[in-house]
Scaffold this motif. Structure first.
Motif, PDB file in Angstrom:
ATOM      1  N   UNK A   1      54.215  24.603  20.425  1.00 17.72           N
ATOM      2  CA  UNK A   1      53.878  25.131  19.114  1.00 17.72           C
ATOM      3  C   UNK A   1      52.354  25.213  19.004  1.00 17.72           C
ATOM      4  N   UNK A   2      51.829  26.082  18.151  1.00 17.78           N
ATOM      5  CA  UNK A   2      50.362  26.131  17.964  1.00 17.78           C
ATOM      6  C   UNK A   2      49.784  24.785  17.557  1.00 17.78           C
ATOM      7  N   UNK A   3      50.546  24.009  16.773  1.00 19.94           N
ATOM      8  CA  UNK A   3      50.058  22.695  16.356  1.00 19.94           C
ATOM      9  C   UNK A   3      49.871  21.760  17.550  1.00 19.94           C
ATOM     10  N   UNK A   4      50.771  21.848  18.534  1.00 18.46           N
ATOM     11  CA  UNK A   4      50.655  20.999  19.723  1.00 18.46           C
ATOM     12  C   UNK A   4      49.426  21.368  20.543  1.00 18.46           C
ATOM     13  N   UNK A   5      49.129  22.657  20.659  1.00 14.04           N
ATOM     14  CA  UNK A   5      47.937  23.087  21.394  1.00 14.04           C
ATOM     15  C   UNK A   5      46.674  22.648  20.671  1.00 14.04           C
ATOM     16  N   UNK A   6      46.657  22.763  19.345  1.00 16.95           N
ATOM     17  CA  UNK A   6      45.487  22.313  18.572  1.00 16.95           C
ATOM     18  C   UNK A   6      45.257  20.815  18.747  1.00 16.95           C
ATOM     19  N   UNK A   7      46.336  20.054  18.769  1.00 11.47           N
ATOM     20  CA  UNK A   7      46.210  18.609  18.981  1.00 11.47           C
ATOM     21  C   UNK A   7      45.626  18.304  20.347  1.00 11.47           C
ATOM     22  N   UNK A   8      46.077  19.026  21.376  1.00 12.75           N
ATOM     23  CA  UNK A   8      45.540  18.827  22.722  1.00 12.75           C
ATOM     24  C   UNK A   8      44.048  19.138  22.757  1.00 12.75           C
ATOM     25  N   UNK A   9      43.621  20.198  22.099  1.00  9.89           N
ATOM     26  CA  UNK A   9      42.195  20.558  22.075  1.00  9.89           C
ATOM     27  C   UNK A   9      41.361  19.482  21.412  1.00  9.89           C
ATOM     28  N   UNK A  10      41.844  18.949  20.293  1.00  5.39           N
ATOM     29  CA  UNK A  10      41.089  17.897  19.610  1.00  5.39           C
ATOM     30  C   UNK A  10      41.018  16.637  20.464  1.00  5.39           C
ATOM     31  N   UNK A  11      42.141  16.254  21.057  1.00  7.35           N
ATOM     32  CA  UNK A  11      42.187  15.024  21.834  1.00  7.35           C
ATOM     33  C   UNK A  11      41.267  15.081  23.041  1.00  7.35           C
ATOM     34  N   UNK A  12      41.221  16.229  23.728  1.00 10.75           N
ATOM     35  CA  UNK A  12      40.385  16.299  24.936  1.00 10.75           C
ATOM     36  C   UNK A  12      38.910  16.260  24.563  1.00 10.75           C
ATOM     37  N   UNK A  13      38.531  16.848  23.423  1.00 13.20           N
ATOM     38  CA  UNK A  13      37.131  16.795  22.988  1.00 13.20           C
ATOM     39  C   UNK A  13      36.735  15.371  22.586  1.00 13.20           C
ATOM     40  N   UNK A  14      37.606  14.705  21.834  1.00 12.31           N
ATOM     41  CA  UNK A  14      37.318  13.329  21.423  1.00 12.31           C
ATOM     42  C   UNK A  14      37.236  12.415  22.644  1.00 12.31           C
ATOM     43  N   UNK A  15      38.128  12.612  23.602  1.00 12.14           N
ATOM     44  CA  UNK A  15      38.111  11.798  24.817  1.00 12.14           C
ATOM     45  C   UNK A  15      36.840  12.030  25.617  1.00 12.14           C
ATOM     46  N   UNK A  16      36.393  13.288  25.702  1.00 17.91           N
ATOM     47  CA  UNK A  16      35.153  13.590  26.423  1.00 17.91           C
ATOM     48  C   UNK A  16      33.956  12.914  25.765  1.00 17.91           C
ATOM     49  N   UNK A  17      33.912  12.912  24.438  1.00 14.28           N
ATOM     50  CA  UNK A  17      32.819  12.242  23.733  1.00 14.28           C
ATOM     51  C   UNK A  17      32.858  10.737  23.995  1.00 14.28           C
ATOM     52  N   UNK A  18      34.061  10.159  23.958  1.00 11.50           N
ATOM     53  CA  UNK A  18      34.187   8.728  24.241  1.00 11.50           C
ATOM     54  C   UNK A  18      33.751   8.384  25.655  1.00 11.50           C
TER      55      UNK A  18
END
Length: 244
Positions: free
Chosen positions: A147-164
Motif C-alpha cells: 500500500x502507499x502507506x507502507x512505502x511511506x513508512x519505509x521511506x521515513x524509517x530508512x531516513x531516520x535510521x540513516x540519521x541515527x
C-alpha cells in the motif's frame, strides 16, 4: 609495468578542531568560535508486502438460465461466507459477473477478487475453498503488493535510521579524539534510492511455478538513504560520566 594506483580514499568524517595556542610572542588570528565534526552515514532497509490480492474464477453452462445463475450464485455465497469467517471485510471483496448465451445454452461466469492483509488467513481460505469446491473454482496465485502507506513508512524509517547511524559515527569519532559530541548543526539528505516491490495498480504477474515465499521475496521493497551531518563539539569528554 607500474602497479595500479590505489582507489581514492573516501572521507566519512572530518573533525574540525580549534587551532592550538600560538607560541609565546607570536600573534595569530583569533580562532573560530565553534568546533564541528562533519560525518556522512547511510542505511538500507526492506519491507515485505503488506497486501495480497487473490482472484477466483467460476462458471456454469446450463440449458436453463435460472440453473446457470443458481449454480454460480451458491458458490459465490460460500466463497463470501468463508472470507467473512476469516475476518475479511466486505469492502475487500469484489465480484464481477458475466451472463451470456452460448449456442443453445446459458453461460454464467464470475470473478471474485479478495484482498488480504493476513497471509496466513489467505492460505487458510484458499485451502478451504479448494477442499470444498474442488475444480469448480479456479484460484489464481496471489499477487503481493505494498500500500502507499507502507512505502511511506519505509521511506521515513530508512531516513531516520540513516540519521541515527550518522550520529553514532560522529560519537565514535569524537571519542577517538577525547571529545564530547554536541547538538546537530546541519542534517542533509544526500541520496535516496528505492527498488523492488510492487504498488497496488502496478502488480507483477509472476510465474505460476513460484512458491509463496518466493512471491513474497520478489515483492519485497528496498530503500537506502545517505545523509551528511554537522555536529557541534562540546569539548573534552567527561571521563567520570564515561565510566558511569
Amino acid at each position: 609495468m607500474a602497479p595500479p594506483a590505489p582507489p581514492p580514499s573516501r572521507v566519512f568524517a572530518e573533525l574540525d578542531l580549534a587551532p592550538s595556542p600560538a607560541p609565546e610572542g607570536r600573534v595569530e588570528p583569533p580562532a573560530l568560535p565553534g568546533r564541528e565534526v562533519h560525518v556522512s552515514g547511510s542505511a538500507e532497509l526492506s519491507a515485505r508486502p503488506d497486501r495480497a490480492r487473490v482472484s477466483l474464477r467460476l462458471g456454469s453452462r446450463k440449458e436453463a438460465a435460472a440453473a446457470a445463475r443458481s449454480s454460480v450464485s451458491r458458490r459465490l455465497q460460500y466463497i463470501a461466507h468463508c472470507a467473512r469467517l476469516h475476518g475479511v471485510p466486505e469492502e475487500n471483496m469484489t465480484v464481477t459477473e458475466d451472463f451470456s448465451r452460448v449456442e443453445n445454452t446459458y453461460q454464467m461466469e464470475a470473478e471474485v477478487c479478495i484482498i488480504f492483509s493476513d497471509f496466513g488467513k489467505m492460505q487458510n481460505v484458499c485451502n478451504l475453498l479448494i477442499e470444498k469446491l474442488g475444480t469448480s473454482v479456479t484460484i489464481n496465485p496471489p499477487n503481493f503488493y505494498h500500500t502507499p502507506e507502507a512505502i511511506d513508512t519505509l521511506r521515513r524509517q530508512v531516513c531516520v535510521t540513516a540519521v541515527g547511524n550518522t550520529r553514532r559515527k560522529a560519537q565514535e569519532v569524537c571519542r577517538l579524539f577525547g571529545q564530547a559530541l554536541g547538538k546537530p548543526l546541519l542534517i542533509k539528505e544526500e541520496e535516496t534510492k528505492e527498488w523492488g516491490g510492487h504498488i497496488d495498480g502496478h502488480l507483477l504477474h509472476c510465474a505460476d511455478s513460484q512458491t509463496l515465499q518466493e512471491r513474497i521475496q520478489n515483492a519485497t521493497a528496498y530503500a537506502s538513504c545517505r545523509v551528511f551531518a554537522v555536529f557541534e563539539i562540546k569539548g573534552k569528554e567527561n571521563r567520570r560520566n564515561k565510566l558511569l
